[in-house]
Design a protein around this motif. Structure first.
Motif, PDB file in Angstrom:
ATOM      1  N   ILE A  23       0.896  -1.258  -0.040  1.00  0.00           N
ATOM      2  CA  ILE A  23       0.058   0.043  -0.049  1.00  0.00           C
ATOM      3  C   ILE A  23       0.951   1.285  -0.017  1.00  0.00           C
ATOM      4  O   ILE A  23       0.677   2.302  -0.816  1.00  0.00           O
ATOM      5  CB  ILE A  23      -0.926   0.070   1.335  1.00  0.00           C
ATOM      6  CG1 ILE A  23      -2.079  -1.130   1.100  1.00  0.00           C
ATOM      7  CG2 ILE A  23      -1.549   1.279   1.337  1.00  0.00           C
ATOM      8  CD1 ILE A  23      -2.788  -1.566   2.310  1.00  0.00           C
ATOM      9  N   LEU A  24       1.759   1.214   0.934  1.00  0.00           N
ATOM     10  CA  LEU A  24       2.784   2.317   0.870  1.00  0.00           C
ATOM     11  C   LEU A  24       3.565   2.451  -0.514  1.00  0.00           C
ATOM     12  O   LEU A  24       3.636   3.628  -1.066  1.00  0.00           O
ATOM     13  CB  LEU A  24       3.610   2.122   1.962  1.00  0.00           C
ATOM     14  CG  LEU A  24       3.181   2.513   3.360  1.00  0.00           C
ATOM     15  CD1 LEU A  24       4.147   2.295   4.523  1.00  0.00           C
ATOM     16  CD2 LEU A  24       2.675   3.736   3.677  1.00  0.00           C
ATOM     17  N   GLN A  25       4.026   1.491  -0.985  1.00  0.00           N
ATOM     18  CA  GLN A  25       4.621   1.732  -2.504  1.00  0.00           C
ATOM     19  C   GLN A  25       3.543   2.157  -3.423  1.00  0.00           C
ATOM     20  O   GLN A  25       3.977   3.003  -4.271  1.00  0.00           O
ATOM     21  CB  GLN A  25       5.194  -0.098  -2.852  1.00  0.00           C
ATOM     22  CG  GLN A  25       6.416  -0.232  -2.175  1.00  0.00           C
ATOM     23  CD  GLN A  25       6.441  -1.692  -2.578  1.00  0.00           C
ATOM     24  OE1 GLN A  25       5.681  -2.422  -2.865  1.00  0.00           O
ATOM     25  NE2 GLN A  25       7.951  -2.212  -2.611  1.00  0.00           N
ATOM     26  N   ARG A  26       2.399   1.903  -3.408  1.00  0.00           N
ATOM     27  CA  ARG A  26       1.394   2.221  -4.198  1.00  0.00           C
ATOM     28  C   ARG A  26       1.371   3.794  -4.115  1.00  0.00           C
ATOM     29  O   ARG A  26       1.437   4.706  -4.850  1.00  0.00           O
ATOM     30  CB  ARG A  26       0.255   1.613  -4.257  1.00  0.00           C
ATOM     31  CG  ARG A  26      -0.958   2.191  -5.290  1.00  0.00           C
ATOM     32  CD  ARG A  26      -2.293   1.242  -5.009  1.00  0.00           C
ATOM     33  NE  ARG A  26      -2.678   1.060  -3.491  1.00  0.00           N
ATOM     34  CZ  ARG A  26      -3.661   1.862  -3.063  1.00  0.00           C
ATOM     35  NH1 ARG A  26      -3.899   2.973  -3.677  1.00  0.00           N
ATOM     36  NH2 ARG A  26      -4.022   1.906  -1.958  1.00  0.00           N
ATOM     37  N   LEU A  27       1.093   4.133  -2.800  1.00  0.00           N
ATOM     38  CA  LEU A  27       0.698   5.558  -2.521  1.00  0.00           C
ATOM     39  C   LEU A  27       2.017   6.561  -2.754  1.00  0.00           C
ATOM     40  O   LEU A  27       1.943   7.784  -3.363  1.00  0.00           O
ATOM     41  CB  LEU A  27       0.382   5.837  -0.878  1.00  0.00           C
ATOM     42  CG  LEU A  27      -0.884   5.146  -0.584  1.00  0.00           C
ATOM     43  CD1 LEU A  27      -1.236   5.087   0.766  1.00  0.00           C
ATOM     44  CD2 LEU A  27      -2.160   5.933  -1.200  1.00  0.00           C
ATOM     45  N   ILE A  28       3.181   6.088  -2.685  1.00  0.00           N
ATOM     46  CA  ILE A  28       4.283   6.693  -2.926  1.00  0.00           C
ATOM     47  C   ILE A  28       4.516   6.800  -4.418  1.00  0.00           C
ATOM     48  O   ILE A  28       4.641   8.264  -4.925  1.00  0.00           O
ATOM     49  CB  ILE A  28       5.747   6.144  -2.347  1.00  0.00           C
ATOM     50  CG1 ILE A  28       5.596   6.263  -0.736  1.00  0.00           C
ATOM     51  CG2 ILE A  28       6.687   6.733  -3.083  1.00  0.00           C
ATOM     52  CD1 ILE A  28       6.694   5.150   0.025  1.00  0.00           C
ATOM     53  N   ALA A  29       3.990   5.968  -5.254  1.00  0.00           N
ATOM     54  CA  ALA A  29       4.374   5.947  -6.618  1.00  0.00           C
ATOM     55  C   ALA A  29       2.978   6.973  -7.242  1.00  0.00           C
ATOM     56  O   ALA A  29       3.232   7.945  -8.012  1.00  0.00           O
ATOM     57  CB  ALA A  29       3.956   4.680  -7.231  1.00  0.00           C
ATOM     58  N   GLU A  38      12.070   6.851   1.147  1.00  0.00           N
ATOM     59  CA  GLU A  38      12.514   5.582   1.046  1.00  0.00           C
ATOM     60  C   GLU A  38      11.867   4.621   1.796  1.00  0.00           C
ATOM     61  O   GLU A  38      11.900   4.890   3.161  1.00  0.00           O
ATOM     62  CB  GLU A  38      14.113   5.758   0.954  1.00  0.00           C
ATOM     63  CG  GLU A  38      14.759   4.421   1.055  1.00  0.00           C
ATOM     64  CD  GLU A  38      16.301   4.532   0.971  1.00  0.00           C
ATOM     65  OE1 GLU A  38      16.982   3.715   0.819  1.00  0.00           O
ATOM     66  OE2 GLU A  38      16.708   5.697   1.640  1.00  0.00           O
ATOM     67  N   LEU A  39      11.422   3.308   1.612  1.00  0.00           N
ATOM     68  CA  LEU A  39      10.869   2.480   2.310  1.00  0.00           C
ATOM     69  C   LEU A  39      12.196   1.486   2.577  1.00  0.00           C
ATOM     70  O   LEU A  39      12.726   1.182   1.547  1.00  0.00           O
ATOM     71  CB  LEU A  39       9.819   1.807   1.547  1.00  0.00           C
ATOM     72  CG  LEU A  39       8.433   2.286   1.484  1.00  0.00           C
ATOM     73  CD1 LEU A  39       7.382   1.262   0.855  1.00  0.00           C
ATOM     74  CD2 LEU A  39       8.180   2.854   2.683  1.00  0.00           C
ATOM     75  N   LYS A  40      12.238   1.035   3.824  1.00  0.00           N
ATOM     76  CA  LYS A  40      13.234   0.055   4.378  1.00  0.00           C
ATOM     77  C   LYS A  40      12.485  -0.920   5.113  1.00  0.00           C
ATOM     78  O   LYS A  40      11.552  -0.703   5.802  1.00  0.00           O
ATOM     79  CB  LYS A  40      14.293   0.943   4.906  1.00  0.00           C
ATOM     80  CG  LYS A  40      15.036   1.671   4.255  1.00  0.00           C
ATOM     81  CD  LYS A  40      16.285   2.175   5.153  1.00  0.00           C
ATOM     82  CE  LYS A  40      17.349   2.858   4.266  1.00  0.00           C
ATOM     83  NZ  LYS A  40      18.634   2.859   4.865  1.00  0.00           N
ATOM     84  N   GLY A  41      12.804  -2.148   5.080  1.00  0.00           N
ATOM     85  CA  GLY A  41      12.750  -3.011   5.869  1.00  0.00           C
ATOM     86  C   GLY A  41      13.438  -3.332   7.042  1.00  0.00           C
ATOM     87  O   GLY A  41      14.468  -3.360   7.159  1.00  0.00           O
TER      88      GLY A  41
END
Length: 83
Positions: A23-29, A38-41
């Protein structure tokens, strides 16, 4: 650049960390923020007893559920970027 770290340890994985990340990847895009966020795990962040997935921004920890991810994005990530 803002770093958003999402726990991918076993407990958070069971609570939906994969969905929170997607969801965060989609919203960032959608908001064209790839150069600003930047998303990190991370493996266990020690918040296993709380409800939701542990997400950390600038040292501040939050418990985020998949259903609450969009609201979290608006109130925490977008708010911080507006400053």
């Amino acid at each position: 650049m803002m770093e958003v770290t999402i726990c991918i340890g076993s407990s958070c994985h069971l609570k939906g960390s994969r969905d929170v990340i997607s969801i965060l990847q989609r919203l960032i895009a959608l908001n064209r923020l790839e150069s600003e966020v930047e998303l990190k795990g991370s493996f266990c962040m020690g918040e296993c007893m709380n409800n939701g997935v542990c997400v950390c921004i600038d040292g501040e920890r939050f418990n985020v559920t998949p259903l609450g991810t969009e609201e979290f994005f608006k109130t925490e990530i977008m708010k911080r970027l507006e400053k």
